[in-house]
Write an enzyme that holds these catalytic residues in place. Structure first.
Site, short mmCIF file in Angstrom:
data_model
loop_
_atom_site.label_atom_id
_atom_site.label_comp_id
_atom_site.label_asym_id
_atom_site.label_seq_id
_atom_site.Cartn_x
_atom_site.Cartn_y
_atom_site.Cartn_z
N GLN A 1 -6.58 -1.30 7.37
CA GLN A 1 -5.44 -2.16 7.02
C GLN A 1 -4.82 -2.88 8.22
OE1 GLN A 1 -2.39 -0.88 3.96
NE2 GLN A 1 -1.11 -0.81 5.78
N GLU A 2 -4.67 -2.16 9.36
CA GLU A 2 -3.97 -2.78 10.49
C GLU A 2 -4.61 -2.43 11.83
OE1 GLU A 2 0.16 -1.54 10.19
OE2 GLU A 2 0.09 -1.83 8.02
N ASP B 1 -3.82 1.41 11.68
CA ASP B 1 -3.38 2.05 10.43
C ASP B 1 -4.53 1.91 9.45
OD1 ASP B 1 -2.29 3.01 8.13
OD2 ASP B 1 -0.66 1.55 7.98
N HIS C 1 -3.22 -5.74 2.32
CA HIS C 1 -2.35 -6.81 2.81
C HIS C 1 -3.03 -8.18 2.87
CE1 HIS C 1 0.31 -3.61 4.95
NE2 HIS C 1 0.44 -3.60 3.65
N HIS D 1 8.63 -1.04 9.42
CA HIS D 1 8.89 -2.04 8.36
C HIS D 1 7.97 -1.77 7.17
CE1 HIS D 1 5.41 -4.92 9.80
NE2 HIS D 1 5.05 -3.66 9.82
N ARG D 2 8.03 -2.62 6.15
CA ARG D 2 7.08 -2.63 5.05
C ARG D 2 6.37 -3.98 5.06
NH1 ARG D 2 7.55 1.95 1.75
NH2 ARG D 2 5.37 1.34 1.43
N SER D 3 5.30 -4.08 4.28
CA SER D 3 4.59 -5.37 4.25
C SER D 3 5.45 -6.46 3.60
CB SER D 3 3.26 -5.21 3.53
OG SER D 3 3.43 -4.59 2.28
N ASP E 1 1.78 8.46 7.25
CA ASP E 1 2.64 7.52 6.52
C ASP E 1 2.62 7.94 5.04
OD1 ASP E 1 3.81 5.38 5.22
OD2 ASP E 1 2.28 3.91 5.75
N GLU F 1 1.72 -9.36 6.67
CA GLU F 1 2.57 -9.05 7.82
C GLU F 1 2.38 -10.04 8.97
OE1 GLU F 1 2.06 -4.94 8.90
OE2 GLU F 1 2.82 -4.22 6.98
N LYS G 1 7.03 -0.02 14.35
CA LYS G 1 6.01 -0.90 13.76
C LYS G 1 6.74 -1.97 12.98
CE LYS G 1 2.89 0.31 10.67
NZ LYS G 1 1.76 0.87 9.89
N GLU H 1 -2.97 5.91 12.25
CA GLU H 1 -2.11 6.24 11.11
C GLU H 1 -2.96 6.40 9.85
OE1 GLU H 1 1.14 3.43 10.74
OE2 GLU H 1 1.14 3.62 8.56
N SER I 1 0.88 -1.18 0.00
CA SER I 1 0.00 0.00 0.00
C SER I 1 0.91 1.23 0.00
CB SER I 1 -0.96 -0.02 1.20
OG SER I 1 -0.34 0.32 2.39
N LYS J 1 10.03 5.28 7.13
CA LYS J 1 10.38 4.07 6.38
C LYS J 1 11.53 4.44 5.46
CE LYS J 1 5.65 2.17 5.93
NZ LYS J 1 4.42 2.26 5.10
P1 PGA Z 1 3.09 -1.20 3.02
O1 PGA Z 1 2.14 -1.00 4.27
O2 PGA Z 1 4.43 -1.60 3.49
O3 PGA Z 1 2.37 -2.26 2.22
O4 PGA Z 1 3.11 0.13 2.30
C1 PGA Z 1 2.59 -0.60 5.51
C2 PGA Z 1 1.88 0.62 5.98
O5 PGA Z 1 0.98 1.14 5.28
O6 PGA Z 1 2.20 1.11 7.04
ZN ZN Z 2 0.67 2.83 6.81
#
Ligand code: PGA
Ligand code: ZN
Length: 409
Positions: free
Chosen positions: A154-155, A232, A146, A364-366, A311, A196, A387, A273, A42, A336
């Site tokens: 998403q999270e 998130d 994800h 991190h990233r996914s 983000d 993740e 994270k 987020e 994402s 990131k």
């Molecule tokens: P991504 O997602 O690593 O797939 O971009 C992580 C996030 O949105 O924080």
């Molecule tokens: Zn994010």
């Protein structure tokens, strides 16, 4: 002392089974550093550009390696990263790819730390950095980009803000992950895991929040300290032609803000987020005014306040962050390194954030690898949160590294 003598680049696997870039850097005095680029799903529209690994490697070999070998010192991170930028020649690193750039940038830091015989966090953060630890935000339920057929948000994150140590925090998040799995099974809900390692059940956001609230309460009673909840929303992925499209409803901007404010209040969220899309600076400012505050992890129970984190809004970019600071948009930035391509730029964004009273959250990233650099980055910058997932080898690589750092191992 740390003159770069050799650079190697190769394709290796990431956690999604995709190729990513691994860089090795050798220096005089026997220094060796190795790092790998992560990869988002994402991704923000304003991120530095990731190129297909094979192309990124070919371009970096041609453009960047000659500017590094025999030319710059790995211990002089700003020079390394300036050489990478000069080799690339674009603002978004689309020549050598942000993936080649970040792998080389981080590998240089590892090589320099190796020559110094110091742990990476100390090389990056110095001796007089703070002595706190980053509280891991544990992704325990997730959907969005994800995982298909799961939640819209998403999270759903566990935040063990009362944990007395990294070690306790890490095991607490794993316990919440397990408790969520049990509670879903009790409800007869089947759940695989997403990119993740978070559970990806076919339930809606409100049920996910109630399962997480229950899990957090159970585990909190067990461990004896406060665990809060974060989200998130990754709202840029929901945003479409001026509205936020959920599976069963559509929200206009004002409805989206009211919805988020209600979730914050109802669940005492410690962290939210990307509650709005990546161009919505004004809305971020309004929402921050409404619900924003700075919780103090590591100080125990009773702290209130919500971090409103950008983000996709900021993409670890100092210019976008500066615009946010001027407008009062958000009070926290997700950091990131691969969004901006170099450690220097990630540090600059972090410093700018801290100077303006924004909390940095290292992430991190996914798509990940066993690379542990972000664990060191979080300690080096004294970030209040990191994270990096909850379970799964590429996630536990960072969590276990945090435990080792805490134990001076
Ligand atoms: P991504 O997602 O690593 O797939 O971009 C992580 C996030 O949105 O924080
Ligand atoms: Zn994010």
């Amino acid at each position: 002392m740390t003159l770069i003598t050799d650079v190697a680049l190769r394709r290796v696997l990431d956690s999604r089974g995709n190729p990513t870039v691994e860089a090795d850097i050798r220096t005089e005095n026997g220094g060796f550093g190795r790092a790998r680029a992560p990869s988002g799903a994402s991704t923000g529209a304003f991120e530095a550009v990731e190129r297909p690994a094979r192309e990124a490697i070919a371009a970096a070999r041609e453009q960047a390696v000659p500017r590094l070998v025999g030319e710059v010192y790995a211990g002089d991170q700003r020079s390394v990263d300036a050489a990478l930028r000069a080799a690339d020649g674009t603002d978004d690193l689309s020549t050598i790819g942000a993936n080649s750039a970040v792998a080389l940038s981080m590998a240089a830091a590892h090589a320099a730390a190796d020559v110094l015989g110091a742990p990476l966090f100390q090389h990056l953060g110095g001796t007089f950095r703070g002595d706190g630890f980053p509280v891991p935000l544990g992704n325990v339920i997730g959907g969005g980009e994800h995982a298909a057929e799961s939640t819209d948000i998403q999270e759903f994150l566990a935040a063990p803000v009362g944990a007395p140590s990294v070690e306790k925090a890490v095991f607490t998040n794993a316990a919440v992950h397990e408790a969520v799995g049990d509670l879903l099974a009790d409800r007869g809900v089947a759940a695989a895991t997403g990119d993740e390692g978070a559970w990806a059940p076919a339930i809606d956001d409100s049920e996910a929040l109630s399962v997480l609230a229950e899990a957090v309460e159970l585990v909190s009673e067990d461990v004896g300290f406060e665990i809060r909840i974060g989200l998130d929303v990754a709202a840029a992925e929901l945003y479409d032609e001026g509205v936020y499209r959920y599976s069963h409803t559509t929200r206009e901007l004002d409805e989206q803000m009211a919805y988020i404010a209600d979730l914050v209040e109802r669940h005492n969220l410690v962290y939210v987020e990307d509650p709005l899309t990546e161009t919505e600076f004004e809305g971020f400012a309004e929402l921050t005014e409404q619900v924003g505050g700075h919780p103090s992890p590591r100080t125990g129970a009773g702290e209130t306040g919500t971090l409103v984190c950008g983000d996709d809004l900021f993409v670890t970019n100092v210019e976008r962050l500066t615009r946010g600071i001027e407008q009062g948009a958000a009070n926290s930035i997700l950091v990131k390194p691969n969004q901006i391509g170099t450690l220097t730029a990630a540090f600059d964004a972090t410093e700018r954030a801290v100077a303006a009273g924004y909390s940095p959250v290292i992430s991190h990233r996914s798509g990940e690898t066993e690379d542990t650099t972000i664990a060191h980055l979080a300690v080096a910058t004294d970030a209040p949160f990191i994270k990096t997932g909850t379970v799964g080898g590429e996630r536990t690589a960072k969590l276990n590294e945090l435990i080792r750092i805490e134990h001076n191992a």
